[in-house]
Design an enzyme around this catalytic site. Structure first.
Site, PDB file in Angstrom:
ATOM      1  N   SER A  42       0.862  -1.045   0.109  1.00 45.81           N
ATOM      2  CA  SER A  42       0.068  -0.045   0.068  1.00 45.81           C
ATOM      3  C   SER A  42       0.816   1.304   0.060  1.00 45.81           C
ATOM      4  O   SER A  42       1.605   1.595  -0.986  1.00 45.81           O
ATOM      5  CB  SER A  42      -0.980   0.007   1.237  1.00 45.81           C
ATOM      6  OG  SER A  42      -1.872   0.830   1.138  1.00 45.81           O
TER       7      SER A  42
ATOM      8  N   LYS B 134     -21.515  17.526   7.540  1.00 46.98           N
ATOM      9  CA  LYS B 134     -20.609  17.622   8.418  1.00 46.98           C
ATOM     10  C   LYS B 134     -20.402  16.559   9.374  1.00 46.98           C
ATOM     11  O   LYS B 134     -19.263  16.310   9.811  1.00 46.98           O
ATOM     12  CB  LYS B 134     -20.918  18.992   9.482  1.00 46.98           C
ATOM     13  CG  LYS B 134     -19.982  19.424  10.533  1.00 46.98           C
ATOM     14  CD  LYS B 134     -18.814  19.888   9.563  1.00 46.98           C
ATOM     15  CE  LYS B 134     -17.641  20.165  10.594  1.00 46.98           C
ATOM     16  NZ  LYS B 134     -16.211  20.520   9.922  1.00 46.98           N
TER      17      LYS B 134
END
Length: 298
Positions: free
Chosen positions: A116, A168
């Site tokens: 990764s 949010k």
């Protein structure tokens, strides 16, 4: 006598003297063990080690820059033992290596794992060396969290959220994710994944389609990665060091030069607050005494 009249002061002076000798010994040892980039007398290959999850790029970037600017360092080996980590720090290290290869050769050496973000960093180098059994690849991006909504319903807890906008609290573990939120997060994940693919294609000089075929998140052994063009050579750290020395124009045995930061780790430990506190307690335990309740009032 002084020792009888002032026993505590005498003990303090003796303890301070012992501590001073200990510090001077560590400093001398740091200067003797392994040369740092700034102290090495001769030409060699700089070694930058990336261990564990990649969460902060500052120290690694400083080491790469230090070796890049040192004329006695003819090439750099980035030794990677990492399962990956945060996107931003991986990209920062990638960028610093790409800036370095224009002036000095950089070889990536894979240890047990370089997957990764670990592979993201490696693909920026001029060449990659992996062990046949190194775990690498895992080219992809993942977001995940645990949703506790059903658990909260069972125990009767009701979360209350006040927010300035509808997105949010995207990814909140206390409610179900809406379809529009999922689309936003999926788009972000896909965008970062495309950045990953682009970085590999540019760093490895590979066709984008060839990278995309291997960029589905699966892991590879070093041997498999070499067959797919993700790794250049199979070998260990010494092989990577020799290759870097060859590219750097060095003749004879290659001298690895480690960053100065590692040499002073013991000194930093001795000067840390925990050790200082321990030493202070040893000198005068009463200073750090705690008030305790005593049944007899003493």
């Amino acid at each position: 006598m002084f020792t009888r009249r002032h026993p505590y002061l005498f003990f303090l002076l003796v303890s301070f003297s012992i501590f001073s000798v200990l510090i001077l010994g560590v400093v001398g040892m740091a200067a003797w063990i392994g040369q740092g980039a700034g102290d090495f007398d001769g030409e060699g290959v700089g070694v930058v080690e990336i261990e564990g999850a990649i969460a902060d790029a500052r120290n690694t970037i400083e080491q790469i820059r230090e070796f890049r600017e040192d004329d006695d360092i003819k090439a750099i080996v980035v030794r990677i033992n990492s399962p990956g980590g945060a996107v931003g720090p991986s990209q920062e290290i990638y960028r610093e290596i790409r800036k370095t290869i224009s002036t000095k050769k950089v070889i990536a050496s894979m240890g047990a794992v370089a997957a990764s973000g670990g592979y993201y960093v490696a693909c920026a180098a001029d060449g990659i060396v992996a062990n046949p059994g190194t775990i690498t690849g895992s080219i992809g991006v993942i977001m995940g969290y645990t949703n506790f909504r059903q658990l909260l319903d069972k125990i009767g807890m009701v979360p209350v959220v006040i927010k300035s906008g509808p997105y949010k609290d995207t990814g909140s573990p206390t409610r179900e994710m809406r379809d529009d939120e999922r689309e936003i997060l999926q788009a972000i994940t896909d965008g970062i994944h495309q950045q990953f693919v682009t970085a590999i294609a540019e760093g490895r000089n590979m066709e984008r389609g060839q990278v995309e075929a291997a960029a589905d998140g699966r892991i590879f052994t070093g041997e498999d990665a070499k067959a797919k063009g993700l790794v250049d050579r199979l070998g260990n750290f010494q092989d990577a060091l020799a290759w870097a020395g060859e590219l750097g124009g060095l003749e004879g045995p290659v001298v690895p030069v480690y960053a100065r930061d590692k040499e002073l780790s013991m000194l930093r430990y001795l000067l840390s607050s925990s050790v200082t506190e321990w030493f202070s307690k040893m000198i005068h335990p009463g200073i750090f005494a705690e008030y305790r309740y005593s049944p007899n009032g003493s």
